[in-house]
Design an enzyme around this catalytic site. Structure first.
Site, mmCIF file in Angstrom:
data_model
loop_
_atom_site.group_PDB
_atom_site.id
_atom_site.type_symbol
_atom_site.label_atom_id
_atom_site.label_comp_id
_atom_site.label_asym_id
_atom_site.label_seq_id
_atom_site.Cartn_x
_atom_site.Cartn_y
_atom_site.Cartn_z
ATOM 1 N N LYS A 35 1.464 -8.336 41.460
ATOM 2 C CA LYS A 35 2.399 -7.232 41.212
ATOM 3 C C LYS A 35 1.868 -5.934 41.824
ATOM 4 O O LYS A 35 0.661 -5.673 41.769
ATOM 5 C CB LYS A 35 2.582 -7.076 39.698
ATOM 6 C CG LYS A 35 3.657 -6.077 39.286
ATOM 7 C CD LYS A 35 3.790 -6.067 37.756
ATOM 8 C CE LYS A 35 4.844 -5.106 37.256
ATOM 9 N NZ LYS A 35 4.955 -5.109 35.783
ATOM 10 N N SER A 46 9.684 -5.726 34.257
ATOM 11 C CA SER A 46 9.513 -5.145 35.563
ATOM 12 C C SER A 46 8.826 -6.058 36.586
ATOM 13 O O SER A 46 8.948 -5.799 37.779
ATOM 14 C CB SER A 46 8.718 -3.837 35.437
ATOM 15 O OG SER A 46 7.432 -4.083 34.920
ATOM 16 N N SER A 50 7.270 -7.112 30.305
ATOM 17 C CA SER A 50 7.488 -7.261 31.748
ATOM 18 C C SER A 50 6.950 -8.523 32.397
ATOM 19 O O SER A 50 7.241 -8.785 33.557
ATOM 20 C CB SER A 50 6.927 -6.049 32.482
ATOM 21 O OG SER A 50 7.840 -4.986 32.357
HETATM 22 N N1 GLN Z 1 11.175 -2.710 29.801
HETATM 23 C C1 GLN Z 1 10.067 -2.080 29.180
HETATM 24 C C2 GLN Z 1 9.953 -0.646 29.670
HETATM 25 O O1 GLN Z 1 10.751 -0.265 30.441
HETATM 26 C C3 GLN Z 1 8.787 -2.844 29.425
HETATM 27 C C4 GLN Z 1 8.194 -2.626 30.760
HETATM 28 C C5 GLN Z 1 6.879 -3.273 30.950
HETATM 29 O O2 GLN Z 1 6.482 -4.174 30.213
HETATM 30 N N2 GLN Z 1 6.165 -2.791 31.959
HETATM 31 O O3 GLN Z 1 9.100 0.086 29.288
#
Ligand code: GLN
Length: 489
Positions: free
Chosen positions: A79, A154, A178
């Site tokens: 990532k 994400s 994510s």
């Molecule tokens: N969707 C969550 C956020 O926007 C989690 C994102 C993540 O785990 N990086 O914060």
């Protein structure tokens, strides 16, 4: 069965015995990337030339017995919020334009030490803030099972890359879901380990008290192999925990007899798609049939999880993202004077969602509002953690859905951020409590979209998750494996 149908561990085995060459594996993946990447957009940066040079060296190291682990020679993706020495790292943001890290994140270092061949950096919502990858500067990643849909986020680029055969396994990060949510939307296994298990050194900070890196893989065995490779104590990360070496492989055959599994009723709200509920309950029945003791119970406080999470995540983000001022690295938009340069750089460098969160976070940390918002959220976090502690007095494992629905259409989240935040309801509690949680495939909806099952255990109890995950996967085996990498509905 072609090379792309193999799991990471199966491919590693074939490479080790000389049946498949490292370069052969790499070129097979490169061909797949050529075919599908234009549409799917899993990668922000591909470094195939770098990988080719490394492949030759790796082949030699493997032949000389210097790299003998289960992942040696296997093509991986990482990532793009994990620092990679000499390879640009963008976090999906304009503010990091031109940033090439002079060092590797510890997870990346560990993965390379295990002999993995890293092909490139995968797409994400800017700084990990989102759950569809639509918040990335690079544009959205498409779901290999239905290209009109989101791959989740994400870590959507990592999940789509594994599901489409554009790599064999990938690293993601999970602050509020994510890893688990894109794994669920792409029919894969994703694990967020206990907070502190995997070093955060070189993971570009979003919300430091919850950020944790982990794996996205085709099956549970791959997940065990990657976790064993990347987990380590690291003195460069102040929250890193000294744990015994993870032994997850041996848990895979232990079965679930006698395991006490709790199903939190709070995880089955009105927002849950009926087909998802059906699949989750069927999985629970299967584990019961295999000898687990399965019971429903009230976890409590889960409905406060989303506001608690977003209050804390935004507060920490506002502080963590202060460092982007155009002086040290990344974008610099020259202004009239120093303060104007800060202003211009940040105004042009950050996307809308990131700005929203910085503002919300700054607000809830300011004098007069701190007690009302941030402190209150910290108290709620403690209550949520307490309810998990209490639940783990009675249960070894908690079982529920990962996300309220299967993969949404791209664009379906619209402009309303609250709607997107609410989709995180089942994943953020594990981050607030710091406990390990896994997402694994457990069925399909009528559109043939993957459904994910979530298993959570108490801190340091990853082995319990792997026992149940392997038992479930065995029962479910063959269902999605046969179709990996194909766009087949
Ligand atoms: N969707 C969550 C956020 O926007 C989690 C994102 C993540 O785990 N990086 O914060």
């Amino acid at each position: 069965m072609g090379i792309l149908d193999l799991t990471a561990v199966e491919l590693g085995e074939k490479i080790r015995i000389g049946e498949v060459g490292v370069e052969e594996a790499l070129e097979t993946v490169a061909e797949r990337i050529q075919e599908r990447e234009e549409k799917l957009r899993c990668y922000v940066t591909l470094d195939l030339e770098g990988a080719r040079a490394k492949a030759r060296l790796l082949q030699k190291r493997i032949q000389d017995g210097e790299a003998s682990g289960p992942l040696a020679g296997v093509p991986f993706a990482v990532k793009d919020n994990l620092c990679t020495k000499g390879v640009r790292t963008t976090c999906g943001s304009r503010i990091l334009e031109g940033f090439v890290p002079p060092y590797d994140a510890t997870v990346v270092h560990n993965l390379e030490k295990a002999g993995a061949l890293i092909l490139g950096k995968t797409n994400l919502d800017e700084f990990g803030m989102g759950n569809t990858t639509e918040r990335s500067l690079a544009g959205a990643t498409h779901n290999p099972w239905d290209e009109e849909r989101s791959a989740g986020g994400s870590s959507g680029g990592s999940a789509a890359a594994v599901a489409s055969g554009e790599c064999f396994a990938a690293l993601g990060t999970d602050t509020g879901g994510s890893i688990r949510q894109p794994a669920s939307h792409c029919g894969l296994v994703g694990l967020k380990p206990t907070y502190g298990t995997v070093s955060r050194y070189g993971l570009i900070a979003y919300c430091s008290s919850m950020d944790q890196a982990g794996s996205i893989t085709k099956d549970v065995k791959d997940c065990a192999a990657v976790m064993e490779a990347i987990a380590s104590y690291d003195e460069k990360d102040a929250t890193s925990i000294k744990r015994d070496a993870l032994d997850l492989q041996s848990a895979l055959t232990e079965g679930v007899r006698g395991l006490r599994i709790g199903i939190p009723k709070d995880y089955f709200g009105r927002e849950l798609q009926p087909e998802v509920e059906h699949a989750i309950r069927a999985a629970a029945e299967e584990l019961k049939a295999q000898g687990a003791i399965v019971e429903e119970f009230e976890l409590g406080f889960v409905r406060y999880a989303v506001p608690t999470y977003y209050t804390i995540a935004c507060a920490e983000a506002s502080s963590n993202l202060e460092r982007y001022d155009g002086m040290k690295y990344g974008l610099r938009e020259a202004g009239k004077d120093l303060h104007d340069t800060y202003r211009q750089t940040r105004a042009k460098g950050f996307g809308e969602e990131v700005k929203r969160r910085i503002m919300l976070g700054t607000f809830s940390l300011s004098e007069g509002y701190y007690e009302q918002y941030y402190l209150k959220a910290m108290k709620a976090r403690r209550l949520i953690k307490n309810s998990f502690d209490e639940a783990f007095q009675s249960y070894d494992l908690l079982l529920g859905p990962v996300a309220p629905t299967t993969a949404p259409h791209l664009g379906a989240m619209g402009e309303d951020p609250i709607q997107a935040y609410l989709a995180d309801i089942y994943t953020v509690p594990a981050n607030l409590a710091g406990i390990p949680a896994m997402s694994l495939p457990c069925g399909r909806d009528r559109q043939w979209l993957p459904i994910g099952l979530q298993l959570m255990a108490n801190r340091f109890q990853e082995r319990t998750i792997f026992r149940a995950a392997a038992a479930w996967e065995k029962a479910f085996y063959g269902f999605q494996r046969a179709k990996l990498g194909q766009h087949d509905k």
